[in-house]
Design an enzyme around this catalytic site. Structure first.
Site, short mmCIF file in Angstrom:
data_model
loop_
_atom_site.label_atom_id
_atom_site.label_comp_id
_atom_site.label_asym_id
_atom_site.label_seq_id
_atom_site.Cartn_x
_atom_site.Cartn_y
_atom_site.Cartn_z
N ASP A 151 -30.52 33.04 -20.16
CA ASP A 151 -31.64 33.34 -20.27
C ASP A 151 -33.01 32.86 -19.39
O ASP A 151 -32.45 31.70 -20.03
CB ASP A 151 -31.64 33.34 -21.97
N CYS B 148 -30.64 43.20 -20.46
CA CYS B 148 -31.34 41.85 -21.56
C CYS B 148 -32.05 41.86 -23.11
O CYS B 148 -31.70 42.94 -23.57
CB CYS B 148 -31.46 40.78 -20.46
N ARG C 12 -34.34 39.23 -16.77
CA ARG C 12 -33.51 38.96 -15.99
C ARG C 12 -32.38 40.51 -15.58
O ARG C 12 -32.14 40.77 -14.22
CB ARG C 12 -31.74 39.01 -16.96
P1 4NP Z 1 -34.98 38.43 -20.49
O1 4NP Z 1 -35.64 37.37 -21.19
O2 4NP Z 1 -33.77 38.80 -22.22
O3 4NP Z 1 -33.93 37.93 -19.42
O4 4NP Z 1 -36.59 38.99 -20.18
C1 4NP Z 1 -35.97 37.32 -21.89
C2 4NP Z 1 -37.58 37.32 -22.50
C3 4NP Z 1 -38.69 37.24 -23.65
C4 4NP Z 1 -37.70 36.23 -24.55
C5 4NP Z 1 -36.38 36.28 -24.71
C6 4NP Z 1 -35.31 35.98 -23.38
N1 4NP Z 1 -38.64 35.72 -25.95
O5 4NP Z 1 -38.04 35.36 -26.82
O6 4NP Z 1 -39.78 37.01 -26.42
#
Ligand code: 4NP
Length: 155
Positions: free
Chosen positions: A124, A7, A13
């Protein structure tokens, strides 16, 4: 056989996907010899454990994410993983653009393995509320079952 879930941050995720898939393997096919890891297309959260909300939602379903630590995708990942599984189309596009010619595995979208749900992305949940994390778990659980069926069918 090695499977990498990817991800953006590797704190919501893809750690959830890793935990869900590992539990499914432990319950249903413990001798499959499938290794599972997860990574992010960005390194913002490198070294961090999964988001507390992701950990809590998973723990309610008996899935422990606490020992995972975020890491970015590396060039070597393309040389060692058989399946690189993106959580959404944005991350898929990043992986597609980084994929070397020697990549002999399969790059795919996780939701391809849950075709009945008719969606391409695991959304997300980072900027939303707790039910976003429940929704991620529901989607990931369906897709994990589909991925396991797919891998079984190719053996
Ligand atoms: P992930 O979620 O891609 O599912 O781990 C996110 C975690 C952090 C961020 C964006 C999405 N961020 O912008 O820091």
């Amino acid at each position: 056989m090695k499977v990498l879930f990817v991800c953006l941050g590797n704190i919501c995720r893809s750690p959830t996907a890793q935990g869900v898939f590992e539990k499914l393997l432990a319950d249903e096919w413990p001798d499959a010899g499938i290794e599972v890891d997860s990574a992010g297309t960005h390194a913002y959260h490198k070294g961090e454990p999964p988001d507390r909300r992701a950990q809590r939602a998973a723990a309610e379903r008996d899935i422990d994410l606490s020992s995972q630590r975020a890491r970015p995708v590396t060039d070597e990942d393309f040389l060692i993983y058989d399946y690189i599984v993106a959580m959404d189309r944005d991350n898929y596009a990043v992986l597609e653009s980084r994929k070397p010619e020697e990549f002999a595995g399969r790059l795919c979208l996780f939701m391809e393995f849950a075709p009945d749900l008719g969606r391409e992305d695991v959304p997300d949940p980072y900027y939303g509320g707790l039910n976003g994390f429940e929704h991620v778990l529901d989607l990931v659980t369906d897709a994990a079952k589909g991925l396991l069926r797919h891998i079984k069918s190719t053996r």
